[in-house]
Write a protein that holds these residues in place. Sequence first.
Motif, PDB file in Angstrom:
ATOM      1  N   TRP A  87       0.840  -1.123  -0.118  1.00 47.73           N
ATOM      2  CA  TRP A  87       0.009  -0.031  -0.168  1.00 47.73           C
ATOM      3  C   TRP A  87       0.808   1.223  -0.081  1.00 47.73           C
ATOM      4  O   TRP A  87       1.955   1.174   0.669  1.00 47.73           O
TER       5      TRP A  87
ATOM      6  N   HIS B 219      -7.052  -1.879   3.259  1.00 50.02           N
ATOM      7  CA  HIS B 219      -5.995  -1.541   4.009  1.00 50.02           C
ATOM      8  C   HIS B 219      -6.118  -1.550   5.366  1.00 50.02           C
ATOM      9  O   HIS B 219      -5.318  -2.082   6.198  1.00 50.02           O
TER      10      HIS B 219
ATOM     11  N   LYS C 224      -8.440  10.637   2.823  1.00 51.64           N
ATOM     12  CA  LYS C 224      -8.356  11.674   4.206  1.00 51.64           C
ATOM     13  C   LYS C 224      -8.271  13.070   3.383  1.00 51.64           C
ATOM     14  O   LYS C 224      -7.639  13.282   2.325  1.00 51.64           O
TER      15      LYS C 224
ATOM     16  N   SER D 156      -5.804  12.711   0.593  1.00 52.43           N
ATOM     17  CA  SER D 156      -5.039  11.597   0.195  1.00 52.43           C
ATOM     18  C   SER D 156      -5.646  10.195   0.257  1.00 52.43           C
ATOM     19  O   SER D 156      -6.851  10.248   0.840  1.00 52.43           O
ATOM     20  N   ALA D 157      -5.210   9.513  -0.274  1.00 53.52           N
ATOM     21  CA  ALA D 157      -5.753   7.803  -0.169  1.00 53.52           C
ATOM     22  C   ALA D 157      -4.549   6.901  -0.090  1.00 53.52           C
ATOM     23  O   ALA D 157      -3.405   7.339  -0.750  1.00 53.52           O
TER      24      ALA D 157
ATOM     25  N   THR E 172       0.643   5.343   0.085  1.00 52.91           N
ATOM     26  CA  THR E 172      -0.001   6.496   0.061  1.00 52.91           C
ATOM     27  C   THR E 172       0.129   7.650  -0.841  1.00 52.91           C
ATOM     28  O   THR E 172       1.245   8.037  -0.898  1.00 52.91           O
ATOM     29  N   THR E 173      -0.703   8.559  -1.497  1.00 55.00           N
ATOM     30  CA  THR E 173      -0.509   9.352  -2.369  1.00 55.00           C
ATOM     31  C   THR E 173      -1.612  10.577  -2.069  1.00 55.00           C
ATOM     32  O   THR E 173      -2.386  10.512  -1.427  1.00 55.00           O
ATOM     33  N   SER E 174      -0.896  11.756  -2.219  1.00 52.50           N
ATOM     34  CA  SER E 174      -1.530  13.014  -1.625  1.00 52.50           C
ATOM     35  C   SER E 174      -1.336  14.149  -2.592  1.00 52.50           C
ATOM     36  O   SER E 174      -0.531  14.158  -3.453  1.00 52.50           O
TER      37      SER E 174
ATOM     38  N   ASN F 105     -13.040   6.457   5.088  1.00 49.82           N
ATOM     39  CA  ASN F 105     -12.477   5.319   5.156  1.00 49.82           C
ATOM     40  C   ASN F 105     -13.310   4.205   4.175  1.00 49.82           C
ATOM     41  O   ASN F 105     -13.218   2.994   4.256  1.00 49.82           O
TER      42      ASN F 105
ATOM     43  N   ASN G 138      -9.067   4.446   2.640  1.00 49.57           N
ATOM     44  CA  ASN G 138      -8.390   5.386   3.671  1.00 49.57           C
ATOM     45  C   ASN G 138      -8.227   6.787   3.077  1.00 49.57           C
ATOM     46  O   ASN G 138      -7.098   7.289   3.022  1.00 49.57           O
TER      47      ASN G 138
END
Length: 188
Positions: free
Chosen positions: A51, A142, A96, A187-188, A53-55, A112, A94
Amino acid sequence: DTLFPDAPSGPVPSPTQTKLEIDFLNSSNVLLNSTSVDLPKHRTDTTPATWVTTSVSALAPAQTFNIRVTMSATKMLASCTSACPGGQDVYFDNFKLRSSTASATELLSNANIDTVGAPADWTLTTVGNDAVQFSSADFAVHSGNVGMWLRAFQGQNTNNPPDNPGPIDAVISQVVPASAGASYTFSA
């Protein structure tokens, strides 16, 4: 970046476009400004699944009233038909959205995507296919109970013949209040 030789479309350059996007809207929900980040078309670290995280971040311009966050995967094609080493599907979880004025406060509802009836509080748009699933399977989640699974290998654009299914598209978005001058990170 290039589909495998046994892909239904052949070994063509991948047309897939996957991105996270922030749109700033005025009080009439007219677009003021937009910022996005593209995700890679092919990940080489997929076994075992990792996993990442990309923002995307941006400053809300004057007259901002709302913010729309979007995760989109468009023009997805099956990358192969047999013995596929990867690149046919993607998972998102996830989500955000945070602001610089209250960085500990989650601004999204059902961030989520675990609320029963997923994607509760989100708008999901697909084009001629049923390749999106909100899955509770371990591989799609995740953390929490539900993850978003996009399956190009099962997708079929119903506007195309079965032997050439064509690209699939999936877009999930949510609009929430925002303030001009604040910085936002999605982000996800």
